[in-house]
Write a protein that holds these residues in place. Structure first.
Motif, PDB file in Angstrom:
ATOM      1  N   UNK A  32       0.844  -1.182   0.000  1.00 15.43           N
ATOM      2  CA  UNK A  32       0.000   0.000   0.000  1.00 15.43           C
ATOM      3  C   UNK A  32       0.887   1.243   0.000  1.00 15.43           C
ATOM      4  N   UNK A  33       1.203   1.719  -1.210  1.00 20.41           N
ATOM      5  CA  UNK A  33       2.095   2.865  -1.348  1.00 20.41           C
ATOM      6  C   UNK A  33       1.384   4.143  -0.904  1.00 20.41           C
ATOM      7  N   UNK A  34       2.137   5.022  -0.263  1.00 14.98           N
ATOM      8  CA  UNK A  34       1.561   6.227   0.326  1.00 14.98           C
ATOM      9  C   UNK A  34       1.989   7.519  -0.371  1.00 14.98           C
ATOM     10  N   UNK A  35       2.973   7.438  -1.238  1.00 14.36           N
ATOM     11  CA  UNK A  35       3.482   8.637  -1.920  1.00 14.36           C
ATOM     12  C   UNK A  35       2.409   9.260  -2.813  1.00 14.36           C
ATOM     13  N   UNK A  36       2.285  10.573  -2.742  1.00 11.29           N
ATOM     14  CA  UNK A  36       1.292  11.282  -3.572  1.00 11.29           C
ATOM     15  C   UNK A  36       1.949  12.341  -4.467  1.00 11.29           C
ATOM     16  N   UNK A  37       3.230  12.172  -4.754  1.00 13.42           N
ATOM     17  CA  UNK A  37       4.002  13.170  -5.503  1.00 13.42           C
ATOM     18  C   UNK A  37       3.322  13.559  -6.815  1.00 13.42           C
ATOM     19  N   UNK A  38       2.807  12.571  -7.547  1.00 19.52           N
ATOM     20  CA  UNK A  38       2.250  12.848  -8.876  1.00 19.52           C
ATOM     21  C   UNK A  38       0.893  13.540  -8.816  1.00 19.52           C
ATOM     22  N   UNK A  39       0.262  13.524  -7.650  1.00 19.22           N
ATOM     23  CA  UNK A  39      -1.007  14.266  -7.509  1.00 19.22           C
ATOM     24  C   UNK A  39      -0.750  15.764  -7.690  1.00 19.22           C
ATOM     25  N   UNK A  40       0.400  16.213  -7.204  1.00 18.23           N
ATOM     26  CA  UNK A  40       0.734  17.642  -7.245  1.00 18.23           C
ATOM     27  C   UNK A  40       1.592  18.019  -8.439  1.00 18.23           C
ATOM     28  N   UNK A  41       1.817  17.076  -9.344  1.00 12.71           N
ATOM     29  CA  UNK A  41       2.682  17.353 -10.489  1.00 12.71           C
ATOM     30  C   UNK A  41       2.000  16.985 -11.805  1.00 12.71           C
ATOM     31  N   UNK A  42       0.788  17.517 -11.958  1.00  7.32           N
ATOM     32  CA  UNK A  42       0.123  17.436 -13.255  1.00  7.32           C
ATOM     33  C   UNK A  42      -0.902  16.346 -13.446  1.00  7.32           C
ATOM     34  N   UNK A  43      -1.133  15.521 -12.414  1.00  5.48           N
ATOM     35  CA  UNK A  43      -2.044  14.397 -12.621  1.00  5.48           C
ATOM     36  C   UNK A  43      -3.149  14.313 -11.580  1.00  5.48           C
ATOM     37  N   UNK A  44      -3.528  15.444 -11.010  1.00  8.68           N
ATOM     38  CA  UNK A  44      -4.559  15.445  -9.967  1.00  8.68           C
ATOM     39  C   UNK A  44      -5.902  14.926 -10.480  1.00  8.68           C
ATOM     40  N   UNK A  45      -6.169  15.126 -11.778  1.00  3.92           N
ATOM     41  CA  UNK A  45      -7.465  14.715 -12.321  1.00  3.92           C
ATOM     42  C   UNK A  45      -7.648  13.204 -12.371  1.00  3.92           C
ATOM     43  N   UNK A  46      -6.549  12.457 -12.536  1.00  2.05           N
ATOM     44  CA  UNK A  46      -6.659  10.990 -12.637  1.00  2.05           C
ATOM     45  C   UNK A  46      -6.016  10.268 -11.456  1.00  2.05           C
ATOM     46  N   UNK A  47      -5.389  11.018 -10.557  1.00  6.34           N
ATOM     47  CA  UNK A  47      -4.553  10.407  -9.519  1.00  6.34           C
ATOM     48  C   UNK A  47      -5.289   9.330  -8.717  1.00  6.34           C
ATOM     49  N   UNK A  48      -6.496   9.630  -8.286  1.00  3.54           N
ATOM     50  CA  UNK A  48      -7.210   8.704  -7.403  1.00  3.54           C
ATOM     51  C   UNK A  48      -7.552   7.380  -8.076  1.00  3.54           C
ATOM     52  N   UNK A  49      -7.606   7.360  -9.386  1.00  4.76           N
ATOM     53  CA  UNK A  49      -7.861   6.095 -10.088  1.00  4.76           C
ATOM     54  C   UNK A  49      -6.706   5.113  -9.875  1.00  4.76           C
ATOM     55  N   UNK A  50      -5.508   5.651  -9.712  1.00  6.13           N
ATOM     56  CA  UNK A  50      -4.334   4.818  -9.465  1.00  6.13           C
ATOM     57  C   UNK A  50      -4.151   4.535  -7.972  1.00  6.13           C
ATOM     58  N   UNK A  51      -4.499   5.518  -7.158  1.00  2.00           N
ATOM     59  CA  UNK A  51      -4.135   5.507  -5.741  1.00  2.00           C
ATOM     60  C   UNK A  51      -5.106   4.716  -4.868  1.00  2.00           C
ATOM     61  N   UNK A  52      -6.322   4.510  -5.334  1.00  2.00           N
ATOM     62  CA  UNK A  52      -7.301   3.838  -4.473  1.00  2.00           C
ATOM     63  C   UNK A  52      -6.905   2.379  -4.232  1.00  2.00           C
ATOM     64  N   UNK A  53      -7.177   1.915  -3.016  1.00  2.00           N
ATOM     65  CA  UNK A  53      -6.848   0.539  -2.633  1.00  2.00           C
ATOM     66  C   UNK A  53      -7.829   0.099  -1.565  1.00  2.00           C
ATOM     67  N   UNK A  54      -8.710  -0.808  -1.933  1.00  2.00           N
ATOM     68  CA  UNK A  54      -9.715  -1.291  -0.988  1.00  2.00           C
ATOM     69  C   UNK A  54      -9.220  -2.551  -0.284  1.00  2.00           C
ATOM     70  N   UNK A  55      -9.652  -2.710   0.971  1.00  2.00           N
ATOM     71  CA  UNK A  55      -9.248  -3.881   1.739  1.00  2.00           C
ATOM     72  C   UNK A  55      -8.353  -3.504   2.901  1.00  2.00           C
ATOM     73  N   UNK A  56      -8.176  -4.441   3.817  1.00  2.71           N
ATOM     74  CA  UNK A  56      -7.352  -4.205   5.005  1.00  2.71           C
ATOM     75  C   UNK A  56      -5.878  -4.252   4.622  1.00  2.71           C
TER      76      UNK A  56
END
Length: 225
Positions: free
Chosen positions: A186-210
């Protein structure tokens, strides 16, 4: 416990991975010391033959479950798979493959899961060394001519070492990989959210489950218990 001398390992690795370093290293050339970042790629050549499976992990991890459960994932490898690895959880490869994506607008390369190919993150690796030794395909892909062919096809220039190699191979030969659930890395880095990809970032970052393993990549703080 077996202690391995880093310099000796690098000496063995260098001839095997020298060709791929120019494609997947941050430096402008091939640095001898960079070889250690490709250890996983050629681990089957380095480790004694009696070691058949190994888990390689980054240091910036926090375990929330028994690592034996991760080792049990070896039992879930489909036939032909040699490495267990989780998907990259940022649009880093959407960015790296920009030219290939522009030339191939219908491609899944760099697209988010579940249907896309977002690339891999090498923070948690299950290496089936015996399968790696036996796989004709995998060992052919280590050859300099094959590395060159793949990087040219995908217009690829990376800087993340083994992770880049596994990602580009996975675009061409997904059958070599057992994809671990995101909860194992479960990676926690959000660097690319603030570097041009905020519109699609959550599609990559979401992770369901424990979450079983947190990965505090790019120096991201890991949640306290």
């Amino acid at each position: 416990v077996i202690v391995h001398n880093v310099n000796e390992l690098t000496e063995k690795l260098f001839p095997i991975v020298e060709a791929m370093q120019k494609h997947f290293s941050a430096g402008s050339g091939t640095y001898y010391s960079d070889s250690i970042f490709f250890l996983s790629v050629a681990m089957h050549h380095i480790m004694p033959k009696e070691i058949t499976q190994i888990i390689q992990v980054d240091l910036d991890l926090k375990y929330k479950t028994n690592i034996q459960d991760l080792f049990d994932e070896f039992d879930n490898f489909p036939e032909g798979a040699v490495i267990g690895i989780a998907r990259e959880m940022q649009p880093v490869y959407r960015h790296t493959f920009w030219q290939y994506r522009r030339e191939n607008p219908q491609t899944k390369v760099g697209e988010p899961p579940p249907d896309g190919l977002p690339g891999f993150n090498s923070g948690v690796l299950l290496l089936n060394l015996e399968a790696m030794r036996q796989s004709k395909l995998y060992n052919e892909l280590l050859e300099p001519t094959m590395v060159q062919k793949l990087t040219e096809k995908y217009h690829f220039k990376g800087h993340l070492g083994d992770q880049d190699f596994f990602t580009i191979v996975g675009m061409e030969h997904p059958e070599l990989f057992h994809v671990l659930d995101c909860t194992w890395n479960r990676q926690l880095c959000t660097w690319w959210r603030d570097h041009g990809y905020s519109d699609v970032f959550d599609q990559y970052f979401q992770c369901e489950g424990e979450v079983k393993i947190y990965h505090g990549n790019c120096n991201t703080p890991i949640p306290e218990d």
